[in-house]
Design an enzyme around this catalytic site. Structure first.
Site, PDB file in Angstrom:
ATOM      1  N   ASP A  68       0.820  -1.207   0.000  1.00 12.90           N
ATOM      2  CA  ASP A  68       0.000   0.000   0.000  1.00 12.90           C
ATOM      3  C   ASP A  68       0.858   1.264   0.000  1.00 12.90           C
ATOM      4  O   ASP A  68       2.089   1.194   0.128  1.00 12.90           O
ATOM      5  CB  ASP A  68      -0.955  -0.004   1.207  1.00 12.90           C
ATOM      6  CG  ASP A  68      -0.256  -0.411   2.508  1.00 12.90           C
ATOM      7  OD1 ASP A  68       0.984  -0.389   2.567  1.00 12.90           O
ATOM      8  OD2 ASP A  68      -0.962  -0.739   3.472  1.00 12.90           O
ATOM      9  N   ASN A 137      -7.559  -2.552  14.223  1.00 17.56           N
ATOM     10  CA  ASN A 137      -8.959  -2.838  13.891  1.00 17.56           C
ATOM     11  C   ASN A 137      -9.102  -4.061  12.983  1.00 17.56           C
ATOM     12  O   ASN A 137     -10.168  -4.327  12.443  1.00 17.56           O
ATOM     13  CB  ASN A 137      -9.621  -1.613  13.232  1.00 17.56           C
ATOM     14  CG  ASN A 137      -8.956  -1.225  11.915  1.00 17.56           C
ATOM     15  OD1 ASN A 137      -8.054  -1.903  11.431  1.00 17.56           O
ATOM     16  ND2 ASN A 137      -9.410  -0.129  11.323  1.00 17.56           N
ATOM     17  N   HIS A 139      -7.358  -4.625  10.148  1.00 16.17           N
ATOM     18  CA  HIS A 139      -7.101  -4.430   8.716  1.00 16.17           C
ATOM     19  C   HIS A 139      -5.772  -5.058   8.306  1.00 16.17           C
ATOM     20  O   HIS A 139      -4.853  -5.183   9.127  1.00 16.17           O
ATOM     21  CB  HIS A 139      -7.178  -2.953   8.310  1.00 16.17           C
ATOM     22  CG  HIS A 139      -6.024  -2.097   8.696  1.00 16.17           C
ATOM     23  ND1 HIS A 139      -6.167  -0.915   9.380  1.00 16.17           N
ATOM     24  CD2 HIS A 139      -4.693  -2.211   8.484  1.00 16.17           C
ATOM     25  CE1 HIS A 139      -4.988  -0.360   9.566  1.00 16.17           C
ATOM     26  NE2 HIS A 139      -4.064  -1.128   9.032  1.00 16.17           N
ATOM     27  N   GLU A 144      -9.589  -1.416   5.156  1.00 17.63           N
ATOM     28  CA  GLU A 144     -10.291  -1.071   6.377  1.00 17.63           C
ATOM     29  C   GLU A 144     -11.570  -1.904   6.523  1.00 17.63           C
ATOM     30  O   GLU A 144     -12.030  -2.525   5.554  1.00 17.63           O
ATOM     31  CB  GLU A 144     -10.649   0.426   6.342  1.00 17.63           C
ATOM     32  CG  GLU A 144      -9.438   1.359   6.305  1.00 17.63           C
ATOM     33  CD  GLU A 144      -8.719   1.476   7.667  1.00 17.63           C
ATOM     34  OE1 GLU A 144      -8.684   0.487   8.428  1.00 17.63           O
ATOM     35  OE2 GLU A 144      -8.192   2.575   7.946  1.00 17.63           O
TER      36      GLU A 144
HETATM   37  C1  GLP Z   1      -0.538   0.286   8.497  1.00 19.59           C
HETATM   38  C2  GLP Z   1      -0.122  -0.555   7.319  1.00 19.59           C
HETATM   39  C3  GLP Z   1      -0.377  -2.027   7.562  1.00 19.59           C
HETATM   40  C4  GLP Z   1       0.190  -2.415   8.904  1.00 19.59           C
HETATM   41  C5  GLP Z   1      -0.475  -1.618   9.982  1.00 19.59           C
HETATM   42  C6  GLP Z   1      -0.014  -1.981  11.377  1.00 19.59           C
HETATM   43  O1  GLP Z   1      -1.890   0.490   8.539  1.00 19.59           O
HETATM   44  N1  GLP Z   1      -0.790  -0.170   6.124  1.00 19.59           N
HETATM   45  O2  GLP Z   1       0.187  -2.790   6.521  1.00 19.59           O
HETATM   46  O3  GLP Z   1      -0.014  -3.797   9.115  1.00 19.59           O
HETATM   47  O4  GLP Z   1      -0.170  -0.244   9.736  1.00 19.59           O
HETATM   48  O5  GLP Z   1       1.137  -1.270  11.678  1.00 19.59           O
HETATM   49  P1  GLP Z   1       2.095  -1.616  12.865  1.00 19.59           P
HETATM   50  O6  GLP Z   1       2.807  -2.863  12.471  1.00 19.59           O
HETATM   51  O7  GLP Z   1       3.020  -0.445  12.944  1.00 19.59           O
HETATM   52  O8  GLP Z   1       1.256  -1.794  14.063  1.00 19.59           O
END
Ligand code: GLP
Length: 263
Positions: A68, A137, A139, A144
């Site tokens: 992404d 959440n 995702h 989302e």
């Molecule tokens: C963002 C990214 C996700 C990732 C998420 C969790 O939303 N787009 O790919 O899994 O953050 O991030 P973290 O690993 O920093 O908790």
């Protein structure tokens, strides 16, 4: 789905890296990696970098596709996912930057950029192993809650919760982009194998929901229950709300870690 419970985040990284290295061994040097951003995969990238530095893993011919990207952040912005992938994946793993792809969140035609991204993934032969984190959440990527379970790469609006979670990387909440381009859940399901990593108590609810809850667009990561070769690698804290934790430990202690085992 195979669930591996580790003592700590460092072990999460080593277990995930071993699994990815196995895929690289099986597929050969032109393996296609799916790479994620966020804090969660950092220990995995560190463990992969150790293998590369030790001469036990060569990713110089690999291709990689990021999950992404924020819309509107210039590629060179330190918090763009383009920059993140360059800093935390391309450089330490010695990937060829010309073979690494990130959705173009600066394109004048975002819809076209999404279609082109899907075409590039298809032209590469698809992703061999997709690395994933999970949002609080539930995702994955930036899919989302209420994302279509068969969605493809597209423009999404970020939830306030995701923007608040990611605010730590920006000076203010207002500075966090409101939109993104993300591979869809259908795109992620097309990867030949998936390794999702999560550490810390703040991920425990999301992990329990996606592993043991119903498959629902309300918790997008739960779609991985449909994947034949999905491995969930978590530390004790992230595993703390899994009802079947003892069973997962029993499975892990009784056989080698291969993605085909308990699906
Ligand atoms: C963002 C990214 C996700 C990732 C998420 C969790 O939303 N787009 O790919 O899994 O953050 O991030 P973290 O690993 O920093 O908790």
């Amino acid at each position: 789905m195979e669930v591996v419970i580790c003592d700590d985040d460092r072990e999460v990284g080593h277990v995930a890296a071993a699994q990815i290295a196995q895929v690289v061994d099986d597929r050969g040097p032109s393996v296609v990696l799916g790479v994620a951003t966020g804090s969660s995969p950092m220990s995995t990238y560190a463990a992969l970098a150790e293998l590369v530095d030790a001469g036990r893993l060569d990713l110089s011919h690999a291709q990689a596709f990021a999950l992404d990207e924020y819309v509107g952040l210039p590629k060179g912005h330190p918090q763009s996912y383009h920059s993140f992938i360059q800093r935390h994946v391309v450089e330490p793993l010695h990937l060829n930057p010309h073979r690494v792809h990130v959705p173009d969140g600066t394109a004048s035609d975002l819809e076209r950029a999404c279609i082109d991204y899907e075409l590039a993934m298809a032209a590469a032969g698809g992703v061999d192993v997709q690395i994933l984190g999970v949002g609080s959440n539930g995702h994955i990527g930036f899919n989302e809650p209420t994302s279509s379970l068969s969605s493809r790469t597209r423009l999404k609006t970020l939830t306030r919760r995701t923007r608040e979670d990611n605010q730590r990387f920006f000076p203010t909440l207002d500075a966090v982009p409101t939109h993104c381009l993300t591979q869809g859940l259908g795109t992620i399901l097309d990867a030949r194998s998936v390794v999702l990593v999560a550490s810390g108590e703040h991920k425990a609810d999301a992990v329990a929901a996606i592993v043991e809850g119903p498959v629902t667009a309300r918790r997008p990561g739960s779609v991985l229950q449909f994947h034949r070769f999905a491995t969930i690698v978590v530390d004790e804290a992230a595993a703390s709300k899994l009802e079947l934790a003892d069973y997962y430990r029993q499975v892990s202690s009784a056989k080698p870690l291969v993605p085909t085992s308990t699906s």
